[in-house]
Scaffold this motif. Structure first.
Motif, PDB file in Angstrom:
ATOM      1  N   UNK A 261     -24.317 -23.937  75.978  1.00 19.03           N
ATOM      2  CA  UNK A 261     -23.475 -24.406  74.960  1.00 19.03           C
ATOM      3  C   UNK A 261     -24.142 -23.719  73.710  1.00 19.03           C
ATOM      4  N   UNK A 262     -25.503 -23.618  73.338  1.00 17.73           N
ATOM      5  CA  UNK A 262     -25.968 -23.077  72.477  1.00 17.73           C
ATOM      6  C   UNK A 262     -25.410 -21.380  72.279  1.00 17.73           C
ATOM      7  N   UNK A 263     -25.305 -20.738  73.386  1.00 13.77           N
ATOM      8  CA  UNK A 263     -24.898 -19.443  73.288  1.00 13.77           C
ATOM      9  C   UNK A 263     -23.500 -19.382  73.092  1.00 13.77           C
TER      10      UNK A 263
ATOM     11  N   UNK B 258     -33.057 -20.637  73.537  1.00 13.83           N
ATOM     12  CA  UNK B 258     -33.975 -21.258  74.183  1.00 13.83           C
ATOM     13  C   UNK B 258     -34.420 -22.340  73.495  1.00 13.83           C
ATOM     14  N   UNK B 259     -34.927 -22.066  72.193  1.00 12.65           N
ATOM     15  CA  UNK B 259     -35.674 -23.053  71.148  1.00 12.65           C
ATOM     16  C   UNK B 259     -34.530 -24.037  70.632  1.00 12.65           C
TER      17      UNK B 259
ATOM     18  N   UNK C 267     -30.198 -29.848  82.862  1.00 12.11           N
ATOM     19  CA  UNK C 267     -29.851 -30.240  81.456  1.00 12.11           C
ATOM     20  C   UNK C 267     -30.050 -29.215  80.445  1.00 12.11           C
ATOM     21  N   UNK C 268     -31.167 -28.644  80.471  1.00 13.17           N
ATOM     22  CA  UNK C 268     -31.742 -27.668  79.464  1.00 13.17           C
ATOM     23  C   UNK C 268     -30.671 -26.331  79.806  1.00 13.17           C
TER      24      UNK C 268
ATOM     25  N   UNK D  53     -42.721 -23.132  78.973  1.00  8.98           N
ATOM     26  CA  UNK D  53     -42.026 -21.939  79.433  1.00  8.98           C
ATOM     27  C   UNK D  53     -41.164 -21.595  78.154  1.00  8.98           C
ATOM     28  N   UNK D  54     -40.777 -22.355  77.301  1.00  7.74           N
ATOM     29  CA  UNK D  54     -39.946 -21.490  76.007  1.00  7.74           C
ATOM     30  C   UNK D  54     -41.130 -21.106  75.166  1.00  7.74           C
TER      31      UNK D  54
END
Length: 231
Positions: A97-99, A191-192, A90-91, A219-220
């Motif tokens: 999607x954020x990219x 990532x955030x 999911x991450x 990890x982030x």
């Protein structure tokens, strides 16, 4: 011969159109839709304004096409889901999607810069809400089946509001980023942001979900996500 000539002309038109769209997206991402102008675009491409208006009569037409391209790409994430979806998968989906949002930040900022527009864009039903919330709903459904989250209460839509606020924050954040942002800084920001999307499910997490989320969050924070940002 005539047909071959017509095909060559069509290919040339398509090539010019794609070049116009590509450079327009670059300019809009850097300066915004308001300051984006046909004459500036023509100058950058070493074309006459007439070459541009042959394909797009005004800059708003370019913005509409770019918006549609963004939404079409957003819809492709539907095929990335599997019945065994977990938080890590999911991450990564949310990260992609954020990219995508970052790549189209200029037009996304213009079309979705406030909550009202994000939630209720009546123009041909092409709102951000109608494309991204089904993705989030599917993630929620599959995570529930796989026992990462509990079933949400039917009368509460707080998670959708939170997710929409995150979208707005991410749009505004990417809009003020410099065009020459370093690859490392971009990856960290993406990532955030993906972690924030995932965090919107936190009130529903089971113990299994909390444990895996904490692992991803660690990890982030350590900047230790080893999957490259797609170009």
């Amino acid at each position: 011969m005539k047909k071959a000539g017509q095909n060559n002309l069509k290919n040339k038109d398509n090539s010019t159109r794609n070049i116009i769209l590509s450079k327009s997206l670059e300019l809009i991402n850097n300066i915004g839709v308001v300051d984006f102008r046909i004459d500036n675009l023509a100058s950058v491409l070493s074309l006459s304004p007439g070459n541009i208006t042959y394909h797009f009569s005004k800059k708003e037409d370019i913005c509409i096409v770019l918006w549609e391209k963004f939404l079409t790409k957003l819809d492709t994430y539907d095929i990335m889901f599997s019945k065994m979806l977990d938080l890590k998968q999911s991450f990564l989906i949310l990260r992609s999607i954020c990219k995508l949002i970052y790549d189209y930040r200029g037009v996304v900022m213009f079309r979705g810069g406030d909550i009202r527009t994000i939630m209720d864009d009546e123009t041909n039903h092409r709102s951000l809400k109608q494309h991204i919330l089904p993705v989030l709903n599917k993630i929620s459904f599959l995570l529930q089946i796989n026992q990462y989250i509990n079933e949400p209460e039917k009368d509460k839509e707080i998670d959708k509001i939170v997710q929409t606020l995150i979208i707005r924050w991410w749009i505004n954040q990417t809009a003020i980023e410099q065009a020459d942002i370093s690859a490392n800084s971009l990856a960290k920001g993406i990532n955030q942001s993906a972690l924030l999307f995932l965090f919107s499910f936190y009130p529903l997490f089971t113990e299994k979900g909390i444990s895996e989320f904490q692992e991803i969050a660690t990890r982030v924070r350590q900047n230790n996500i080893d999957v490259e940002i797609p170009h």
